[in-house]
Design a protein around this motif. Structure first.
Motif, PDB file in Angstrom:
ATOM      1  N   UNK A  34       0.840  -1.201   0.000  1.00 47.85           N
ATOM      2  CA  UNK A  34       0.000   0.000   0.000  1.00 47.85           C
ATOM      3  C   UNK A  34       0.875   1.250   0.000  1.00 47.85           C
ATOM      4  N   UNK A  35       1.968   1.221   0.781  1.00 45.07           N
ATOM      5  CA  UNK A  35       2.884   2.357   0.789  1.00 45.07           C
ATOM      6  C   UNK A  35       3.489   2.578  -0.596  1.00 45.07           C
ATOM      7  N   UNK A  36       3.932   1.502  -1.239  1.00 44.07           N
ATOM      8  CA  UNK A  36       4.507   1.634  -2.585  1.00 44.07           C
ATOM      9  C   UNK A  36       3.466   2.123  -3.588  1.00 44.07           C
ATOM     10  N   UNK A  37       2.211   1.728  -3.383  1.00 43.75           N
ATOM     11  CA  UNK A  37       1.141   2.193  -4.267  1.00 43.75           C
ATOM     12  C   UNK A  37       0.912   3.690  -4.119  1.00 43.75           C
ATOM     13  N   UNK A  38       1.149   4.231  -2.925  1.00 43.90           N
ATOM     14  CA  UNK A  38       0.999   5.681  -2.750  1.00 43.90           C
ATOM     15  C   UNK A  38       2.165   6.440  -3.361  1.00 43.90           C
ATOM     16  N   UNK A  39       3.303   5.762  -3.531  1.00 43.26           N
ATOM     17  CA  UNK A  39       4.477   6.397  -4.140  1.00 43.26           C
ATOM     18  C   UNK A  39       4.350   6.429  -5.664  1.00 43.26           C
ATOM     19  N   UNK A  40       3.836   5.328  -6.232  1.00 44.58           N
ATOM     20  CA  UNK A  40       3.730   5.209  -7.688  1.00 44.58           C
ATOM     21  C   UNK A  40       2.622   6.105  -8.237  1.00 44.58           C
ATOM     22  N   UNK A  41       2.832   6.586  -9.448  1.00 46.15           N
ATOM     23  CA  UNK A  41       1.836   7.448 -10.088  1.00 46.15           C
ATOM     24  C   UNK A  41       0.884   6.693 -11.009  1.00 46.15           C
ATOM     25  N   UNK A  42       1.244   5.452 -11.376  1.00 43.25           N
ATOM     26  CA  UNK A  42       0.386   4.661 -12.260  1.00 43.25           C
ATOM     27  C   UNK A  42       0.562   3.175 -11.929  1.00 43.25           C
ATOM     28  N   UNK A  43      -0.328   2.352 -12.451  1.00 46.13           N
ATOM     29  CA  UNK A  43      -0.243   0.911 -12.216  1.00 46.13           C
ATOM     30  C   UNK A  43       1.030   0.309 -12.808  1.00 46.13           C
ATOM     31  N   UNK A  44       1.420   0.657 -14.042  1.00 45.43           N
ATOM     32  CA  UNK A  44       2.678   0.105 -14.555  1.00 45.43           C
ATOM     33  C   UNK A  44       3.886   0.499 -13.699  1.00 45.43           C
ATOM     34  N   UNK A  45       3.902   1.725 -13.222  1.00 46.77           N
ATOM     35  CA  UNK A  45       4.999   2.156 -12.364  1.00 46.77           C
ATOM     36  C   UNK A  45       4.970   1.371 -11.039  1.00 46.77           C
ATOM     37  N   UNK A  46       3.799   1.131 -10.520  1.00 47.72           N
ATOM     38  CA  UNK A  46       3.664   0.342  -9.300  1.00 47.72           C
ATOM     39  C   UNK A  46       4.185  -1.082  -9.518  1.00 47.72           C
ATOM     40  N   UNK A  47       3.855  -1.671 -10.645  1.00 51.03           N
ATOM     41  CA  UNK A  47       4.335  -3.015 -10.960  1.00 51.03           C
ATOM     42  C   UNK A  47       5.852  -3.082 -11.024  1.00 51.03           C
ATOM     43  N   UNK A  52      11.218  -4.189  -8.308  1.00 48.73           N
ATOM     44  CA  UNK A  52      12.481  -3.663  -7.793  1.00 48.73           C
ATOM     45  C   UNK A  52      12.606  -3.791  -6.274  1.00 48.73           C
ATOM     46  N   UNK A  53      11.496  -3.865  -5.576  1.00 51.76           N
ATOM     47  CA  UNK A  53      11.542  -3.953  -4.119  1.00 51.76           C
ATOM     48  C   UNK A  53      11.414  -5.402  -3.645  1.00 51.76           C
ATOM     49  N   UNK A  54      10.423  -6.133  -4.147  1.00 52.87           N
ATOM     50  CA  UNK A  54      10.142  -7.462  -3.627  1.00 52.87           C
ATOM     51  C   UNK A  54      11.189  -8.505  -4.006  1.00 52.87           C
ATOM     52  N   UNK A 120       3.012   4.936   7.667  1.00 56.96           N
ATOM     53  CA  UNK A 120       3.573   5.705   6.550  1.00 56.96           C
ATOM     54  C   UNK A 120       2.628   5.695   5.348  1.00 56.96           C
ATOM     55  N   UNK A 121       2.038   4.528   5.062  1.00 57.76           N
ATOM     56  CA  UNK A 121       1.098   4.432   3.945  1.00 57.76           C
ATOM     57  C   UNK A 121      -0.148   5.268   4.197  1.00 57.76           C
ATOM     58  N   UNK A 122      -0.666   5.209   5.410  1.00 57.89           N
ATOM     59  CA  UNK A 122      -1.854   5.985   5.760  1.00 57.89           C
ATOM     60  C   UNK A 122      -1.571   7.479   5.662  1.00 57.89           C
ATOM     61  N   UNK A 124       0.751   8.981   3.798  1.00 59.31           N
ATOM     62  CA  UNK A 124       0.897   9.364   2.388  1.00 59.31           C
ATOM     63  C   UNK A 124      -0.447   9.370   1.674  1.00 59.31           C
ATOM     64  N   UNK A 125      -1.297   8.394   1.994  1.00 62.32           N
ATOM     65  CA  UNK A 125      -2.604   8.316   1.354  1.00 62.32           C
ATOM     66  C   UNK A 125      -3.449   9.528   1.722  1.00 62.32           C
ATOM     67  N   UNK A 126      -3.450   9.892   2.989  1.00 60.13           N
ATOM     68  CA  UNK A 126      -4.213  11.073   3.421  1.00 60.13           C
ATOM     69  C   UNK A 126      -3.682  12.339   2.770  1.00 60.13           C
ATOM     70  N   UNK A 127      -2.370  12.430   2.647  1.00 55.87           N
ATOM     71  CA  UNK A 127      -1.761  13.599   1.992  1.00 55.87           C
ATOM     72  C   UNK A 127      -2.161  13.650   0.524  1.00 55.87           C
ATOM     73  N   UNK A 128      -2.171  12.510  -0.131  1.00 51.52           N
ATOM     74  CA  UNK A 128      -2.567  12.453  -1.547  1.00 51.52           C
ATOM     75  C   UNK A 128      -4.021  12.839  -1.722  1.00 51.52           C
ATOM     76  N   UNK A 129      -4.885  12.347  -0.842  1.00 53.66           N
ATOM     77  CA  UNK A 129      -6.310  12.661  -0.921  1.00 53.66           C
ATOM     78  C   UNK A 129      -6.532  14.154  -0.674  1.00 53.66           C
TER      79      UNK A 129
END
Length: 133
Positions: A34-47, A52-54, A120-122, A124-129
Motif C-alpha cells: 500500500x505504501x509503494x502504491x501511494x508512491x507510484x503514479x500509475x499501475x505500470x509504475x507500481x508493478x 524492484x523492491x520485492x 507511513x502508507x496511511x 501518504x494516502x491522506x496527503x494524496x487525498x
C-alpha cells in the motif's frame, strides 16, 4: 495441509504459532504494498516498483541463501525488512520446533515494521487525498 497431508513432511513446531507469524508477515507486506502504491503514479509504475523492491527482499531475506554468507552491510540493511524476520521465525518454528519464548523478537520486529509501514502508507494516502480535494 499440503506439507503434512500430501507430502508427509514432518513439522516440528506449532502450526498455530507459524500461522500467527504468517499473518503478521502478510500485514507487514500488505502495508508495504500500500505504501509503494501511494508512491507510484500509475499501475505500470507500481508493478515495476514492486519488482524492484520485492525481488531483492526475497533474495536477501535468508530463505534462498544463508544470511551469514552476505556482507555485513546487507545483513544490517535487511533487518528493516519484514521478510527477514519472517524467514528466521518460520525456520525456527517449522524446523527446530521453537516456541513463542524463542521467536518473540521476530514477532515483535515484524509487527513493528508492519505498523510503521501502515502508518507511513496511511499518512501518504491522506496527503494524496487532501491534495486532490
Amino acid at each position: 495441509f499440503v506439507v503434512q497431508g500430501a507430502l508427509h513432511v514432518p513439522v516440528e513446531g506449532s502450526i498455530l504459532l507459524f500461522m500467527l507469524v504468517a499473518t503478521l508477515h502478510l500485514f507487514a507486506t500488505t502495508s508495504m504494498g500500500i505504501f509503494l502504491a501511494t508512491v507510484a503514479r500509475s499501475m505500470p509504475q507500481f508493478g515495476m516498483l514492486l519488482v524492484l523492491v520485492l525481488l531483492p527482499l526475497q533474495m536477501l531475506s535468508g530463505g534462498v541463501t544463508p544470511r551469514e554468507s552476505m556482507p555485513a552491510l546487507v545483513r544490517w540493511v535487511m533487518e528493516a525488512a519484514p521478510t527477514t524476520h519472517f524467514v528466521a521465525a518460520a525456520q525456527a518454528i517449522l524446523y527446530r520446533g521453537a516456541g513463542l519464548a524463542v521467536v518473540w523478537p521476530q514477532l515483535l520486529a515484524v509487527a513493528a515494521i508492519g505498523c510503521l509501514l501502515f502508518i507511513a502508507a496511511l499518512s501518504r494516502f491522506r496527503k494524496t487525498i487532501s491534495l486532490m480535494a
